[in-house]
Design a protein around this motif. Structure first.
Motif, short mmCIF file in Angstrom:
data_model
loop_
_atom_site.label_atom_id
_atom_site.label_comp_id
_atom_site.label_asym_id
_atom_site.label_seq_id
_atom_site.Cartn_x
_atom_site.Cartn_y
_atom_site.Cartn_z
N GLU A 407 0.83 -1.20 0.00
CA GLU A 407 0.00 0.00 0.00
C GLU A 407 0.87 1.26 0.00
O GLU A 407 0.58 2.23 -0.72
N ALA A 408 1.95 1.23 0.79
CA ALA A 408 2.86 2.38 0.85
C ALA A 408 3.60 2.58 -0.47
O ALA A 408 3.74 3.71 -0.95
N ILE A 409 4.08 1.47 -1.06
CA ILE A 409 4.78 1.56 -2.34
C ILE A 409 3.87 2.14 -3.43
O ILE A 409 4.26 3.02 -4.20
N THR A 410 2.62 1.65 -3.45
CA THR A 410 1.67 2.13 -4.44
C THR A 410 1.35 3.60 -4.24
O THR A 410 1.24 4.37 -5.20
N ALA A 411 1.21 4.03 -2.97
CA ALA A 411 0.89 5.42 -2.68
C ALA A 411 2.01 6.37 -3.09
O ALA A 411 1.76 7.44 -3.64
N LEU A 412 3.24 5.97 -2.86
CA LEU A 412 4.37 6.84 -3.18
C LEU A 412 4.72 6.86 -4.66
O LEU A 412 5.16 7.85 -5.20
N GLY A 413 4.51 5.71 -5.32
CA GLY A 413 4.89 5.62 -6.73
C GLY A 413 6.39 5.43 -6.90
O GLY A 413 7.12 5.27 -5.92
N ILE A 414 6.84 5.46 -8.12
CA ILE A 414 8.26 5.24 -8.43
C ILE A 414 8.89 6.55 -8.89
O ILE A 414 8.37 7.22 -9.79
N PHE A 415 9.99 6.94 -8.26
CA PHE A 415 10.71 8.16 -8.65
C PHE A 415 11.82 7.78 -9.62
O PHE A 415 12.55 6.81 -9.36
N PRO A 416 12.05 8.50 -10.71
CA PRO A 416 11.33 9.71 -11.10
C PRO A 416 10.09 9.39 -11.90
O PRO A 416 9.94 8.34 -12.45
#
Length: 416
Positions: A407-416
């Motif tokens: 859930e946290a990974i999905t919320a933050l997304g992938i940078f950049p």
């Protein structure tokens, strides 16, 4: 006695099993399969005989999505990068299971601390700290004690890091002595968590902790604290072991007398109120509760069929292989996994970190009450997941932990 199984491969097997179970997003699975970073260092230490010896150390960050890296440092001859990567992965899951704002890390040095004198151990610790200092910081990576390390080790790490920074930084490590910002209740926190989870597990099955029979593999920091708390709870501790051997008493060992014996002799072996037991036989005793609180891979596909305990509460990290898990589940043995059962240590480490950042400290009773609240809540959530998904406790704990990290990974997304 253990089958050869690469620790990190075992961790990935566990992740794959739960990913399939909960239809985990393949992209999230891809992220969780690998550590974020891994550092291997080789460094010299001047020995007291005038020689210089090279040591190898590691620090691994598995996933930092939910917060700074948190995980112990172990000094053990068999420490290698695979083991450290697996332990960092389990820390990611463990912190999520008890809902702490940390990611998973682990570190270690391949050495036998029993073969080093105090001055050599201090030099090794301080040099290792300087080598991994680029990763450390109260908002980056906060180590703690693990196998072969203790509060003194953490004091050396804190002092070395503080010297490098030019200011005292208590929150850079946890598990410190009270005199330099450690938390009340930290030393026995992992053992206390094990006993709390054992009690909740029994209650969930209509049983009680008092009068339960117990065998504890490993009489170190975790095992000894758990054994004493089980004893005080009215349990009958029939067997305990350490690296030198195992002892047995059908009517129950007096753990307080045993503690005194260990302080005098350095081992449980030879305790007058006991008879010797082959160490592997401890795992096969017909007890209510088996507490593996030693090394990884103790219960394997080769010996799991011999286990007669009704409940296994994992005090150690990774003591049960996936093959053993299947055998034990088929036998009806309830296995409560490390990522839940031994999370008391990291929970009170979280309390210590918070206290260090605020310079505001809690009493031991406050710490123990907060620990109890978090462990009971976490057990309830894992137990609910086990019922909802009709699965064993390990799968349920991973459903809870991996779900929170995903859930946290999905919320933050992938940078950049």
């Amino acid at each position: 006695m253990s089958e050869h199984l690469d620790s990190f491969a075992m961790a990935q097997q566990q992740l794959a099993a739960v990913a399939e179970r909960i239809n985990l997003d393949p992209n999230v699975h891809e992220v969780l399969k690998s550590p974020k970073r891994e550092l291997t260092v080789h460094f010299p230490v001047s020995m007291r005989d005038g020689s210089i010896k090279m040591f190898t150390g590691y620090r691994v960050h598995h996933n930092l999505t939910r917060g700074p890296a948190k995980g112990g440092i172990r000094f053990h001859p068999e420490t290698d990068i695979s083991e450290v990567k697996a332990l960092a992965f389990w820390m990611t899951i463990k912190c999520a299971v008890v809902n702490l704002p940390f990611g998973g890390a682990k570190g270690g040095v391949a050495c036998d601390p029993r073969q080093l004198n105090l001055a050599e151990l201090e030099d090794l610790t301080r040099r290792y700290t300087t080598e991994i200092a680029i990763l450390l910081g109260p908002d980056k990576d906060i180590p703690a004690p693990d196998m072969g390390t203790n509060g003194q080790t953490m004091a050396w790490i804190m002092d070395t890091y503080s010297m490098l920074k030019g200011t005292t930084v208590p929150a850079v490590v946890t598990g410190k002595p009270i005199a330099i910002g450690g938390s009340e209740g930290r030393i026995e926190a992992t053992g206390r968590g094990v006993v709390t989870i054992a009690r909740e597990t029994l209650l969930s099955r209509g049983n009680q902790l008092p009068d339960s029979t117990v065998a504890v593999q490993g009489f170190g920091n975790v095992g000894a604290a758990a054994a004493k708390l089980f004893y005080r709870s009215g349990c009958k501790i029939q067997a305990v072991s350490d690296v030198q051997g195992a002892i047995f008493n059908q009517n129950g060992l007096d753990i307080l007398n045993l503690e005194d014996w260990v302080k005098k002799t350095g081992t449980v072996v030879g305790f007058p109120e006991s008879e010797p037991l082959a160490p592997e036989e401890l795992l096969y005793l017909p007890v209510d509760l088996l507490i593996p609180a030693a090394l990884q891979n103790q219960l394997t596909g080769e010996n799991a069929h011999k286990v007669k305990a009704r409940y296994i509460i994992e005090g150690a990290n990774g003591p049960t292989t996936p093959e053993a898990d299947k055998i034990l589940n088929d036998k009806g043995v309830v296995v409560v996994p490390d990522v839940l059962a031994n999370a008391g240590g990291v929970t009170v480490s979280y309390f210590e970190w918070v206290q260090g950042l605020q310079s505001f400290f809690w009493s031991e009773s406050e710490v123990n009450a907060k620990l109890e609240q978090i462990m009971v809540r976490a057990f309830g959530q894992v137990n609910a997941a086990a019922k909802k998904h009709n699965c064993d406790f390990r799968t349920a704990a991973y459903i809870v932990g991996v779900g929170r990290v995903a859930e946290a990974i999905t919320a933050l997304g992938i940078f950049p």
